[in-house]
Design a protein around this motif. Structure first.
Motif, PDB file in Angstrom:
ATOM      1  N   LEU A  98       0.698  -3.531   1.845  1.00 28.87           N
ATOM      2  CA  LEU A  98       0.633  -2.105   1.191  1.00 28.87           C
ATOM      3  C   LEU A  98      -0.828  -1.824   1.401  1.00 28.87           C
ATOM      4  O   LEU A  98      -0.972  -0.426   1.643  1.00 28.87           O
ATOM      5  N   GLN A  99      -1.708  -2.656   1.482  1.00 25.64           N
ATOM      6  CA  GLN A  99      -3.079  -2.298   1.492  1.00 25.64           C
ATOM      7  C   GLN A  99      -3.860  -2.736   2.814  1.00 25.64           C
ATOM      8  O   GLN A  99      -5.059  -2.925   2.855  1.00 25.64           O
ATOM      9  N   ALA A 100      -3.021  -2.866   3.816  1.00 26.46           N
ATOM     10  CA  ALA A 100      -3.464  -3.134   5.242  1.00 26.46           C
ATOM     11  C   ALA A 100      -4.488  -2.302   6.006  1.00 26.46           C
ATOM     12  O   ALA A 100      -5.454  -3.048   6.762  1.00 26.46           O
ATOM     13  N   ASP A 101      -4.288  -0.989   5.600  1.00 27.99           N
ATOM     14  CA  ASP A 101      -4.903  -0.015   6.538  1.00 27.99           C
ATOM     15  C   ASP A 101      -6.461  -0.102   5.880  1.00 27.99           C
ATOM     16  O   ASP A 101      -6.606   0.273   4.677  1.00 27.99           O
ATOM     17  N   PRO A 102      -7.408  -0.547   6.758  1.00 26.09           N
ATOM     18  CA  PRO A 102      -8.742  -0.585   6.164  1.00 26.09           C
ATOM     19  C   PRO A 102      -9.762   0.762   6.087  1.00 26.09           C
ATOM     20  O   PRO A 102     -10.808   0.703   5.398  1.00 26.09           O
ATOM     21  N   SER A 103      -9.291   1.663   6.613  1.00 25.37           N
ATOM     22  CA  SER A 103      -9.977   2.850   6.571  1.00 25.37           C
ATOM     23  C   SER A 103     -10.008   3.409   4.957  1.00 25.37           C
ATOM     24  O   SER A 103      -9.482   3.132   4.144  1.00 25.37           O
ATOM     25  N   HIS A 104     -11.127   4.143   4.698  1.00 22.98           N
ATOM     26  CA  HIS A 104     -11.654   4.431   3.258  1.00 22.98           C
ATOM     27  C   HIS A 104     -10.631   4.980   2.742  1.00 22.98           C
ATOM     28  O   HIS A 104     -10.083   4.780   1.450  1.00 22.98           O
ATOM     29  N   GLN A 105     -10.009   6.287   3.291  1.00 21.65           N
ATOM     30  CA  GLN A 105      -9.209   7.033   2.792  1.00 21.65           C
ATOM     31  C   GLN A 105      -7.596   6.376   2.409  1.00 21.65           C
ATOM     32  O   GLN A 105      -7.038   6.498   1.556  1.00 21.65           O
TER      33      GLN A 105
ATOM     34  N   ALA B  94      -4.989   4.992  -0.780  1.00 24.71           N
ATOM     35  CA  ALA B  94      -3.816   5.412  -0.822  1.00 24.71           C
ATOM     36  C   ALA B  94      -3.002   4.183  -0.776  1.00 24.71           C
ATOM     37  O   ALA B  94      -2.045   4.042  -1.610  1.00 24.71           O
ATOM     38  N   GLY B  95      -3.305   3.133  -0.084  1.00 17.04           N
ATOM     39  CA  GLY B  95      -2.694   1.840  -0.051  1.00 17.04           C
ATOM     40  C   GLY B  95      -2.691   1.237  -1.527  1.00 17.04           C
ATOM     41  O   GLY B  95      -1.997   0.668  -1.981  1.00 17.04           O
ATOM     42  N   ALA B  96      -3.914   1.473  -2.507  1.00 14.02           N
ATOM     43  CA  ALA B  96      -4.225   0.900  -3.568  1.00 14.02           C
ATOM     44  C   ALA B  96      -3.127   1.699  -4.505  1.00 14.02           C
ATOM     45  O   ALA B  96      -2.524   1.166  -5.566  1.00 14.02           O
TER      46      ALA B  96
ATOM     47  N   SER C  56      12.690  -3.282  -5.467  1.00  9.24           N
ATOM     48  CA  SER C  56      11.523  -2.401  -5.764  1.00  9.24           C
ATOM     49  C   SER C  56      10.233  -2.571  -4.879  1.00  9.24           C
ATOM     50  O   SER C  56       9.777  -1.759  -4.311  1.00  9.24           O
ATOM     51  N   VAL C  57      10.130  -4.171  -4.479  1.00 14.84           N
ATOM     52  CA  VAL C  57       8.956  -4.262  -3.700  1.00 14.84           C
ATOM     53  C   VAL C  57       9.064  -3.597  -2.069  1.00 14.84           C
ATOM     54  O   VAL C  57       8.334  -3.305  -1.318  1.00 14.84           O
ATOM     55  N   ILE C  58      10.643  -4.022  -1.538  1.00 12.13           N
ATOM     56  CA  ILE C  58      11.054  -3.759  -0.304  1.00 12.13           C
ATOM     57  C   ILE C  58      11.135  -2.006  -0.291  1.00 12.13           C
ATOM     58  O   ILE C  58      10.722  -1.293   0.481  1.00 12.13           O
ATOM     59  N   ALA C  59      11.127  -1.415  -1.438  1.00 11.14           N
ATOM     60  CA  ALA C  59      11.363  -0.020  -1.518  1.00 11.14           C
ATOM     61  C   ALA C  59      10.124   0.741  -1.048  1.00 11.14           C
ATOM     62  O   ALA C  59       9.913   1.746  -0.589  1.00 11.14           O
ATOM     63  N   SER C  60       8.829   0.189  -1.055  1.00 12.28           N
ATOM     64  CA  SER C  60       7.376   0.429  -0.768  1.00 12.28           C
ATOM     65  C   SER C  60       7.143   0.051   0.756  1.00 12.28           C
ATOM     66  O   SER C  60       6.053   0.809   1.339  1.00 12.28           O
ATOM     67  N   THR C  61       7.892  -0.688   1.499  1.00  9.31           N
ATOM     68  CA  THR C  61       7.644  -1.053   2.777  1.00  9.31           C
ATOM     69  C   THR C  61       7.808   0.211   3.703  1.00  9.31           C
ATOM     70  O   THR C  61       6.985   0.449   4.607  1.00  9.31           O
ATOM     71  N   GLY C  62       8.776   1.094   3.403  1.00  7.58           N
ATOM     72  CA  GLY C  62       9.061   2.335   4.388  1.00  7.58           C
ATOM     73  C   GLY C  62       7.936   3.483   3.753  1.00  7.58           C
ATOM     74  O   GLY C  62       7.448   3.741   4.901  1.00  7.58           O
ATOM     75  N   THR C  63       7.427   3.613   2.771  1.00  8.00           N
ATOM     76  CA  THR C  63       6.264   4.478   2.371  1.00  8.00           C
ATOM     77  C   THR C  63       5.076   3.960   3.273  1.00  8.00           C
ATOM     78  O   THR C  63       4.336   4.603   3.701  1.00  8.00           O
ATOM     79  N   ALA C  64       4.822   2.625   3.090  1.00  9.92           N
ATOM     80  CA  ALA C  64       3.582   2.266   3.952  1.00  9.92           C
ATOM     81  C   ALA C  64       3.624   2.361   5.288  1.00  9.92           C
ATOM     82  O   ALA C  64       2.662   2.743   5.932  1.00  9.92           O
TER      83      ALA C  64
ATOM     84  N   LEU D 203       5.154   4.782   6.851  1.00  6.10           N
ATOM     85  CA  LEU D 203       5.251   6.185   7.092  1.00  6.10           C
ATOM     86  C   LEU D 203       3.724   6.647   7.077  1.00  6.10           C
ATOM     87  O   LEU D 203       3.214   7.257   8.009  1.00  6.10           O
ATOM     88  N   MET D 204       2.992   5.940   5.951  1.00 10.20           N
ATOM     89  CA  MET D 204       1.446   6.375   5.988  1.00 10.20           C
ATOM     90  C   MET D 204       0.622   6.009   7.164  1.00 10.20           C
ATOM     91  O   MET D 204      -0.569   6.607   7.117  1.00 10.20           O
ATOM     92  N   ARG D 205       1.122   4.975   8.028  1.00  7.09           N
ATOM     93  CA  ARG D 205       0.343   4.480   8.916  1.00  7.09           C
ATOM     94  C   ARG D 205       0.810   5.138  10.423  1.00  7.09           C
ATOM     95  O   ARG D 205       0.072   4.934  11.332  1.00  7.09           O
TER      96      ARG D 205
END
Length: 344
Positions: free
Chosen positions: A178-185, A189-191, A221-229, A231-233
């Protein structure tokens, strides 16, 4: 951060809400899960701001994406971004989404058994040094530690117990995904997403007692966040943050995320009950069974928890019933603090 938007919610007529946990068994599990001797609900919670499911989704997605409270809505931007996200999700090969390590199903299967000792579980955990370290760290957290420091894996396994281990295993392996994107913003969001996922997963384990399989609903529950993560990328974060200023963005964004998570679960050949729960989560688990209602209730409470933790928002509630509000507040207060707070 959310003050101005929330001020606009003050004084609105209370909407008719459909409680995800209206099932009698789920409601009874909530009461049983509450801490013994918890204090009565303070007056501030009686006067909490009532929000509808759509308003809660809107506020949470704004928080998740870092949308400024005074960000103006741009005509047509939200629809354009959502249409693009929809098109990209339809083309996405879900086989490319990160999935949980193979060690996780083995551990979950072992934790369902009554005849496995702490040494056998510790031997499995030792295959993943990061996971093993997190188990020992959590065992030494204020929530679990009752005496001398825990210094080895078998001792940590006994300290945490099966329920706690399930939570630690699932959230530890999911956090870097969920926190794979290294950019600051994106990192912020990942955190925030990881924190909400961990809160929801804990709540699922608590609410599942006597109602449904705790391991299955926590896995959902943990799989539910994969789609959100995912989308955010797909789009530049500042653009999505601006689109989230539109009050109709949050609900559809989370619905798209749910569809993507459900597709991933189907590709990974997970249980149909779990997939149905993921699909029903944006609808508060309506007509989809106890597991779906537990997942949806935990999702709603985890969003409330994220917003309450910003520290500058008035108290929110999703039920007109004061007893249910008291249950929610006491349940949220029982969530263990096992990691660093997420920056707003």
């Amino acid at each position: 951060m959310l003050n101005r938007l929330l001020r606009r919610l003050q004084g609105r007529p209370a909407p008719a809400l459909t409680a995800a946990a209206s099932d009698e068994d789920v409601a009874a599990a909530v009461e049983e899960a509450l801490p013994v001797g918890a204090e009565a609900m303070p007056d501030a919670d009686v006067a909490a701001t009532l929000v509808s499911p759509q308003e809660l989704a809107d506020l949470f997605v704004r928080h998740l994406l870092g949308t400024a409270p005074d960000e103006p809505a741009v005509d047509g931007l939200a629809d354009d971004i959502l249409d693009r996200l929809d098109a990209q999700t339809q083309r996405l090969d879900v086989a490319r989404l990160p999935r949980l390590p193979a060690l996780v199903p083995q551990l979950l299967a072992v934790l369902r058994r009554d005849d496995v000792d702490a040494n056998a579980i510790a031997a499995l955990l030792a295959r993943d040094p990061t996971l093993a370290g997190d188990v020992v760290r959590v065992a030494n957290s204020a929530h679990y530690r009752r005496g001398a420091a825990v210094g080895n894996l078998p001792q940590a396994v006994n300290t945490i117990g099966s329920d706690g281990l399930r939570y630690v295993v699932l959230t530890t392996v999911m956090r870097p995904i969920l926190q794979a994107d290294p950019s600051h913003q994106a990192a912020h969001a990942g955190a925030r997403l990881a924190a909400q996922s961990e809160t929801r997963t804990w709540l699922c384990g608590t609410l599942a007692r006597g109602v449904c399989d705790a391991g299955e609903v926590q896995l959902a529950s943990v799989i539910a966040s994969t789609g959100t993560a995912a989308l955010m990328r797909m789009m530049p974060r500042p653009l999505m943050a601006q689109a989230a200023a539109d009050i109709n963005f949050g609900t559809r964004f989370l619905a798209l995320a749910s569809e993507l998570s459900t597709r991933a679960a189907a590709h990974w050949r997970l249980d149909e009950t779990l997939r149905n729960a993921l699909q029903a989560m944006p609808r508060n688990g309506d007509d989809a069974g106890a597991l779906a209602r537990v997942l949806a209730r935990a999702d709603r409470l985890s969003m409330l928890h994220a917003l309450h933790d910003t520290g500058d928002a008035p108290r929110l509630a999703t039920s007109e019933n004061l007893d249910e509000r008291a249950q929610d507040r006491r349940l949220l207060a029982s969530i263990p603090v096992t990691s660093e707070p997420v920056a707003a």
